[in-house]
Design an enzyme around this catalytic site. Structure first.
Site, short mmCIF file in Angstrom:
data_model
loop_
_atom_site.label_atom_id
_atom_site.label_comp_id
_atom_site.label_asym_id
_atom_site.label_seq_id
_atom_site.Cartn_x
_atom_site.Cartn_y
_atom_site.Cartn_z
N TYR A 84 0.85 -1.19 0.00
CA TYR A 84 0.00 0.00 0.00
C TYR A 84 0.89 1.24 0.00
O TYR A 84 1.78 1.37 0.83
CB TYR A 84 -0.90 0.00 1.23
N ASP B 268 9.31 2.51 -0.33
CA ASP B 268 8.31 3.19 0.48
C ASP B 268 8.57 2.81 1.93
O ASP B 268 8.19 1.74 2.39
CB ASP B 268 6.90 2.77 0.05
N LYS C 150 4.96 8.86 9.03
CA LYS C 150 4.80 8.30 10.37
C LYS C 150 5.77 8.93 11.38
O LYS C 150 5.57 10.04 11.84
CB LYS C 150 4.96 6.78 10.34
#
Length: 432
Positions: free
Chosen positions: A145, A240, A268
């Site tokens: 994702y 990623d 994050k």
């Protein structure tokens, strides 16, 4: 028995004004049954909901709360920054300082651009890769994702060399035509795609450690094989690391595995809990970004002073305290070993994937190495287990296909409590 009448009432109310009652789909609990809990505060290892219930948190805001909730070092930095204004829309010294720190910590990054989310970071990285190479197509992996950008909401085609198809209404077939999809950990499939689209692939993007099909680690040689292939074919390799950056090591998964991509995306932890993302990499690629180059990307709140202050405090602490990673490794290992003993005692079929302070339980006796194998897990049993843990004050990800994250706030006493709750919850799920 934990009751949550206020949360239930709020969820009903929310559905009148918010699509599905939530601002991100997984929060709706549809994969596990029941209604979501509405939180009001969190500190250390715990979150507290509207009904006053306390939960040991194993999501940690999907990763960034590596030091636990409301860590003093981050809170103090934010408090100090707030009186100076919440936003300038102009450059600040703090942006330079955090950029220099990121460059010093992450092996692949020579220059970095701050954005507001992981989705912005991945979208921008793909655009830069296309601008740099002059090519249109990208390769992504099933189960990885990369946010909700159109290029990433593409399902696999029917064969190794078929084009992807839109996986969401609103994504055009034209976008899907430029997106090729391969199974994770299958280097041969990637080689086949590249050969069938010779000279057309701008970038290969992946989570070096996948966290959105549950936790799945890269097979031996997979990351290096991609690196070698990209070098041979002039393709930009993008890691990623929105989840893994600064969590698995100070330099992320790329430092841990010793494979350096051309571009990296971050999020994050980089914001210490604030909404922040970033993308960066080789100087010659990043110099294609405006105003240095022709690839346009901008954002009013990029480099927001409050977010930069939170991120700077978090990254500085992690850079100065490498023992954090040893503590997280030991804590998570104890939790996983306790769960393994519980499930063996109960005769359950299970697989636990773990790396550092990330892990996932799959209720299957088969190894999980890609999205197809992850789907062998008994999701109905997982739903029962999730709700049993919730009733015991343990907050897990409300989906089989999400990784869990451990923080330094989890003490040895809490590890013991977690293992006991795990055993009781598994028993309850078996009896249901």
């Amino acid at each position: 028995m934990i009751q949550a009448p206020k949360s239930n009432e709020l969820f009903l109310r929310a559905q009148n004004s918010i699509p599905g009652g939530v601002n991100s789909p997984v929060r709706a609990f549809r994969a596990v049954g029941g209604n979501p809990r509405f939180m009001v505060s969190a500190k250390g290892p715990y979150m507290y909901d509207e009904d006053g219930n306390r939960y040991m948190d194993l999501i940690n805001s999907w990763g960034p709360m590596i030091l636990g909730h409301a860590a003093d070092v981050v809170n103090e930095a934010v408090k100090k920054a707030i009186p100076n204004s919440l936003s300038f829309g102009a450059p600040t010294r703090k942006e330079i300082e955090i950029a220099e720190l990121i460059v010093s910590m992450v092996p692949s990054i020579e220059k970095v651009r701050m954005v507001n989310s992981g989705t912005e970071a991945t979208m921008s990285a793909i655009r830069v890769a296309r601008g740099y190479t002059g090519r249109d197509k990208i390769i992504k992996f099933e189960g990885c994702y990369h946010g909700h950008g159109d290029s990433f909401l593409i399902a696999a085609g029917s064969g190794a060399i078929t084009l992807g198809v839109p996986d969401s209404p609103g994504v055009t077939k034209g976008t899907a035509n430029d997106t090729l999809t391969a199974p994770y950990n299958n280097l041969k499939a990637v080689q086949t795609l590249v050969e069938a689209n010779k000279g057309q692939v701008a970038a290969i993007i992946l989570e070096p450690v996948a966290g959105n099909m549950g936790l799945v680690t890269p097979a031996d040689g997979f990351l290096q094989g991609l690196r070698d292939l990209c070098d041979k074919e002039g393709i930009v390799l993008i890691f990623d690391e929105v989840m893994t950056g600064f969590r698995l090591s100070p330099g992320g998964a790329q430092q841990l595995y010793g494979v350096t991509p051309d571009l990296s995306t971050l999020g994050k932890i980089i914001g210490g809990g604030m909404p922040v993302g970033a993308y960066g990499g080789k100087k010659e690629i990043m110099d294609y970004v405006a105003p240095a180059g022709p690839v346009y990307q901008a954002g009013t709140l990029s480099g927001n002073p409050i977010a930069m202050s939170a991120g700077m405090a978090m990254l500085t602490y992690l850079n100065d305290h490498p023992e954090v990673y040893t503590q997280l490794e030991q804590t998570t290992l104890k939790m996983v070993e306790g769960m393994q003993a519980n499930m063996q005692k109960l005769g359950l079929n299970f697989t636990i994937n773990r790396i550092g302070s990330m892990f996932s339980i799959f209720f299957t006796d088969q190894p999980v190495y890609d999205f197809e194998s992850a789907k062998n897990s008994d999701t109905a049993f997982f739903g029962r287990y999730f709700n049993a843990m919730l009733q015991r004050g343990i907050y897990l990800a409300p989906s089989q296909y999400e990784a869990l994250f451990v923080s330094t706030a989890i003490s040895e006493e809490l590890v013991a409590q977690y293992i006991q709750a795990n055993y009781e919850s598994l028993q309850q799920a078996l009896q249901a």
